[in-house]
Design a protein around this motif. Structure first.
Motif, PDB file in Angstrom:
ATOM      1  N   LEU A   1      37.747  37.437  51.838  1.00  0.00           N
ATOM      2  CA  LEU A   1      38.925  38.284  51.698  1.00  0.00           C
ATOM      3  C   LEU A   1      39.576  38.512  53.051  1.00  0.00           C
ATOM      4  CD1 LEU A   1      37.458  41.020  49.329  1.00  0.00           C
ATOM      5  CD2 LEU A   1      38.896  39.095  48.684  1.00  0.00           C
ATOM      6  N   THR A   2      40.900  38.646  53.028  1.00  0.00           N
ATOM      7  CA  THR A   2      41.601  39.020  54.249  1.00  0.00           C
ATOM      8  C   THR A   2      41.320  40.499  54.524  1.00  0.00           C
ATOM      9  OG1 THR A   2      43.611  39.753  53.125  1.00  0.00           O
ATOM     10  CG2 THR A   2      43.476  37.396  53.725  1.00  0.00           C
ATOM     11  N   PHE A   3      41.629  40.930  55.724  1.00  0.00           N
ATOM     12  CA  PHE A   3      41.428  42.331  56.086  1.00  0.00           C
ATOM     13  C   PHE A   3      42.208  43.242  55.132  1.00  0.00           C
ATOM     14  CE2 PHE A   3      42.531  46.125  58.590  1.00  0.00           C
ATOM     15  CZ  PHE A   3      41.254  46.582  58.851  1.00  0.00           C
ATOM     16  N   GLU A   4      43.445  42.866  54.821  1.00  0.00           N
ATOM     17  CA  GLU A   4      44.276  43.660  53.924  1.00  0.00           C
ATOM     18  C   GLU A   4      43.684  43.719  52.519  1.00  0.00           C
ATOM     19  OE1 GLU A   4      45.446  41.386  56.046  1.00  0.00           O
ATOM     20  OE2 GLU A   4      46.766  42.543  57.353  1.00  0.00           O
TER      21      GLU A   4
ATOM     22  N   LEU B   1      47.690  52.678  50.554  1.00  0.00           N
ATOM     23  CA  LEU B   1      47.592  51.501  49.696  1.00  0.00           C
ATOM     24  C   LEU B   1      48.972  50.917  49.403  1.00  0.00           C
ATOM     25  CD1 LEU B   1      45.917  49.588  47.915  1.00  0.00           C
ATOM     26  CD2 LEU B   1      46.054  51.317  46.096  1.00  0.00           C
ATOM     27  N   SER B   2      49.941  51.770  49.199  1.00  0.00           N
ATOM     28  CA  SER B   2      51.303  51.291  48.878  1.00  0.00           C
ATOM     29  C   SER B   2      51.905  50.503  50.039  1.00  0.00           C
ATOM     30  CB  SER B   2      52.222  52.442  48.508  1.00  0.00           C
ATOM     31  OG  SER B   2      52.563  53.224  49.644  1.00  0.00           O
ATOM     32  N   HIS B   3      51.475  50.769  51.259  1.00  0.00           N
ATOM     33  CA  HIS B   3      51.974  50.041  52.421  1.00  0.00           C
ATOM     34  C   HIS B   3      51.344  48.655  52.552  1.00  0.00           C
ATOM     35  CE1 HIS B   3      54.435  53.258  53.971  1.00  0.00           C
ATOM     36  NE2 HIS B   3      53.429  54.097  53.783  1.00  0.00           N
ATOM     37  N   LEU B   4      50.249  48.429  51.821  1.00  0.00           N
ATOM     38  CA  LEU B   4      49.608  47.114  51.841  1.00  0.00           C
ATOM     39  C   LEU B   4      50.254  46.157  50.845  1.00  0.00           C
ATOM     40  CD1 LEU B   4      45.817  48.019  52.036  1.00  0.00           C
ATOM     41  CD2 LEU B   4      47.230  47.038  53.838  1.00  0.00           C
ATOM     42  N   LYS B   5      50.893  46.678  49.852  1.00  0.00           N
ATOM     43  CA  LYS B   5      51.434  45.846  48.761  1.00  0.00           C
ATOM     44  C   LYS B   5      52.850  45.434  49.010  1.00  0.00           C
ATOM     45  CE  LYS B   5      48.294  47.544  45.324  1.00  0.00           C
ATOM     46  NZ  LYS B   5      48.063  47.985  43.995  1.00  0.00           N
TER      47      LYS B   5
ATOM     48  N   LYS C   1      40.786  46.817  48.306  1.00  0.00           N
ATOM     49  CA  LYS C   1      39.617  47.083  47.463  1.00  0.00           C
ATOM     50  C   LYS C   1      38.969  48.415  47.841  1.00  0.00           C
ATOM     51  CE  LYS C   1      38.287  42.464  46.074  1.00  0.00           C
ATOM     52  NZ  LYS C   1      38.240  42.745  44.634  1.00  0.00           N
ATOM     53  N   LEU C   2      38.860  48.685  49.138  1.00  0.00           N
ATOM     54  CA  LEU C   2      38.282  49.949  49.582  1.00  0.00           C
ATOM     55  C   LEU C   2      39.122  51.131  49.116  1.00  0.00           C
ATOM     56  CD1 LEU C   2      37.078  49.090  53.191  1.00  0.00           C
ATOM     57  CD2 LEU C   2      35.646  49.826  51.274  1.00  0.00           C
TER      58      LEU C   2
ATOM     59  N   HIS D   1      27.456  42.558  50.603  1.00  0.00           N
ATOM     60  CA  HIS D   1      27.727  41.845  51.851  1.00  0.00           C
ATOM     61  C   HIS D   1      28.818  42.519  52.661  1.00  0.00           C
ATOM     62  CE1 HIS D   1      25.348  38.183  51.317  1.00  0.00           C
ATOM     63  NE2 HIS D   1      25.493  38.425  50.032  1.00  0.00           N
ATOM     64  N   GLY D   2      29.311  43.679  52.210  1.00  0.00           N
ATOM     65  CA  GLY D   2      30.352  44.389  52.945  1.00  0.00           C
ATOM     66  C   GLY D   2      31.740  43.837  52.680  1.00  0.00           C
ATOM     67  N   GLY D   3      31.848  42.810  51.894  1.00  0.00           N
ATOM     68  CA  GLY D   3      33.146  42.234  51.585  1.00  0.00           C
ATOM     69  C   GLY D   3      33.643  42.683  50.232  1.00  0.00           C
TER      70      GLY D   3
END
Length: 102
Positions: free
Chosen positions: A37-40, A98-102, A45-46, A5-7
């Motif tokens: 899921l939120t965009f972040e 990725l580290s900037h998302l956490k 996950k991506l 589903h792209g999510g």
């Protein structure tokens, strides 16, 4: 049959055919998703997927660079090795993002 589903998740669909109406589909699940899921979270996950996938390619590049070198294909080996090195660089950029998302 499986589709995404792209999510960041996928579902199996069991297709059955009924003789009473000629054709029916039993999808085995509800298409509503109460926890989107939120965009972040999607990016997280991506990034994890891309990092794993890219590392797999990097390892393959280095393996084949060694094999090309052993076969006497020095120029080919150098180019494949360079692709592996660039893959390492790509992975590092993904890890930094990725580290900037956490």
């Amino acid at each position: 049959m499986t589709h995404s589903h792209g999510g960041g998740h996928s579902h199996d669909h069991n297709h059955s055919h009924s003789e009473s109406d000629g054709h029916s589909h039993d999808h085995g699940h509800d298409h509503s998703h109460p926890h989107e899921l939120t965009f972040e979270q999607k990016l997280e996950k991506l990034f994890s997927h891309w990092i794993d996938h890219n590392d797999s390619h990097k390892d393959t590049f280095f393996t084949w660079a060694d094999r090309a070198d052993e076969a006497g294909l020095k120029e080919v080996a150098q180019n494949i090795k360079k692709a592996g090195e660039l893959s390492q660089e790509v992975t590092q950029h993904l890890k930094d993002a990725l580290s900037h998302l956490k």
